[in-house]
Design a protein around this motif. Sequence first.
Motif, PDB file in Angstrom:
ATOM      1  N   GLU A 285       0.854  -1.210  -0.055  1.00 39.11           N
ATOM      2  CA  GLU A 285      -0.153   0.248  -0.192  1.00 39.11           C
ATOM      3  C   GLU A 285       0.832   1.183   0.094  1.00 39.11           C
ATOM      4  O   GLU A 285       0.633   2.151  -0.907  1.00 39.11           O
ATOM      5  CB  GLU A 285      -0.834  -0.144   1.308  1.00 39.11           C
ATOM      6  CG  GLU A 285      -1.947  -0.975   1.047  1.00 39.11           C
ATOM      7  CD  GLU A 285      -2.949  -0.907   2.538  1.00 39.11           C
ATOM      8  OE1 GLU A 285      -2.698   0.113   3.297  1.00 39.11           O
ATOM      9  OE2 GLU A 285      -4.019  -1.842   2.282  1.00 39.11           O
ATOM     10  N   LYS A 289       1.081   4.261  -2.933  1.00 39.01           N
ATOM     11  CA  LYS A 289       0.741   5.670  -2.756  1.00 39.01           C
ATOM     12  C   LYS A 289       2.024   6.486  -3.115  1.00 39.01           C
ATOM     13  O   LYS A 289       2.102   7.659  -3.688  1.00 39.01           O
ATOM     14  CB  LYS A 289       0.652   5.745  -1.201  1.00 39.01           C
ATOM     15  CG  LYS A 289       0.438   7.183  -0.816  1.00 39.01           C
ATOM     16  CD  LYS A 289      -0.032   7.399   0.712  1.00 39.01           C
ATOM     17  CE  LYS A 289      -0.166   8.815   1.150  1.00 39.01           C
ATOM     18  NZ  LYS A 289      -0.582   8.912   2.545  1.00 39.01           N
ATOM     19  N   ARG A 292       2.727   6.890  -6.932  1.00 39.10           N
ATOM     20  CA  ARG A 292       1.692   7.885  -7.563  1.00 39.10           C
ATOM     21  C   ARG A 292       1.974   9.195  -7.413  1.00 39.10           C
ATOM     22  O   ARG A 292       1.869   9.966  -8.240  1.00 39.10           O
ATOM     23  CB  ARG A 292       0.119   7.586  -6.855  1.00 39.10           C
ATOM     24  CG  ARG A 292      -0.506   6.570  -7.293  1.00 39.10           C
ATOM     25  CD  ARG A 292      -2.186   6.832  -6.948  1.00 39.10           C
ATOM     26  NE  ARG A 292      -2.613   6.946  -5.598  1.00 39.10           N
ATOM     27  CZ  ARG A 292      -2.643   5.973  -4.764  1.00 39.10           C
ATOM     28  NH1 ARG A 292      -2.688   4.815  -5.070  1.00 39.10           N
ATOM     29  NH2 ARG A 292      -2.885   6.358  -3.331  1.00 39.10           N
TER      30      ARG A 292
END
Length: 457
Positions: A285, A289, A292
Amino acid sequence: MLTEKIKKKLKNIVGSKGFIDTPEDLSAYSYDAFVKEATPQLVLLPESTADVAAIMAIADQEGIPVTARGAGTNISGASIPVNKGIVLSLTRMDQILEVSTPNRYCIVQPGVVNGDLQACLAKEGFFYPPDPGSYMVSTIGGNVAQNAGGPRCLKYGVTVDYVLSMEVVLASGEVIRFGSRNVKDVTGYRLSSLFCGSEGTLGIVTEITLRVVPLPEATRTILAVYNDLDDTADTVADIIGSGILPAALELMDKTVVNAVEDSAHIGLPRHAEGLLLIEVDGVEEAVEKEMRTIVEKAKAHGAQEVIEARTAAERDDVWTARRSAYGVFARLAPDCIVEDATVPVSHVPDMIRHIRQIADRYQLRIGILAHAGDGNMHPLISTDTNDKEEWQRVEAASREIFELAMSYHGTLSGEHGIGLAKTDYLPMAIDDATQAFMTRIKQCVDPKGILNPGKFV
């Protein structure tokens, strides 16, 4: 002096297989990946700490220079025996003695190849972070001697950050051990920080205990393509300044990209003025993040394309391109100089702009390759050392690059060491008092100056 009587004593220690004295075989140990050469009088390949200790006792008694050597991949000339004598090749001491993942360490001999250790640890779900470009052939002992780095050292740190303990043979033949198998150990001086990066001038490392870490849960890799090299540098400063710490953040300019593509044919964008290879690893995760955010920043700073390596094969292609850059660039001319100037990351854009100006002013082909995320710049200079006029321009350009780095509070080396390549520049980084202190340390452990003489101390 290496008399026949002394040679016979040394041959009795290492045996015929570990004894090299024919001119044609000695010449193979006269050079490394730098541009200078010096042929040793004798090459010995010990198999144990006891062998090394016995050799050093004789060398110390007779005042014979000894230059330790791993795979000879260093590009600073650190393993060139400028005072001749003995080259001590440690490639036969190549055993992985122990891997303990519950305790997160491994114990190796100095001749273990970095890539072989990585393959061994991967089976256990672990890895050893320092990954120099030559990791498939360079040895852990050589990595320790040079305090080697590599692309993922941006996040994980360089060799010295992973050395828990060492066994070292001093110039006298005395064997000492320091450190332990514990991650936390503040018992006495941290001597690993003294010997790591000492380039074989203080002792011969015969065993190393290394900290290892678990393989990350997820890894993602992208290539960001730019039409303006300055935009690549601005992206680097923005990513690092935002608090994100990628595992690797590598930069290649157009000259390097096209040299690699000429050789590898993997579809790198030849039109690009600059590429950034960015890798993020960690928990799934968090990786998603961070990636991005990185893509957004790359595009905000003018990236024309952002290409993700979606498969392991694509990721291998990207890294093959990066890791082969030095070898590929070296084929463009008879010789290639790889500089190692390092600056605080915010000055990477300035360094790139000035290096390009220096290349134009001295009419040299300089490709820019960099571990840009930690400010470690590797200008690659194609040249011919037999062309004296051009070599003078190379030396002048190199000096300007290092003066520039120092003006930005940088340093002479981020991971390649000093060796022969940067001895003349040392006063830029180390003042007289500090140099004198280093000399006193050297004299304490090697009073006759037989360990890798002619180098930076």
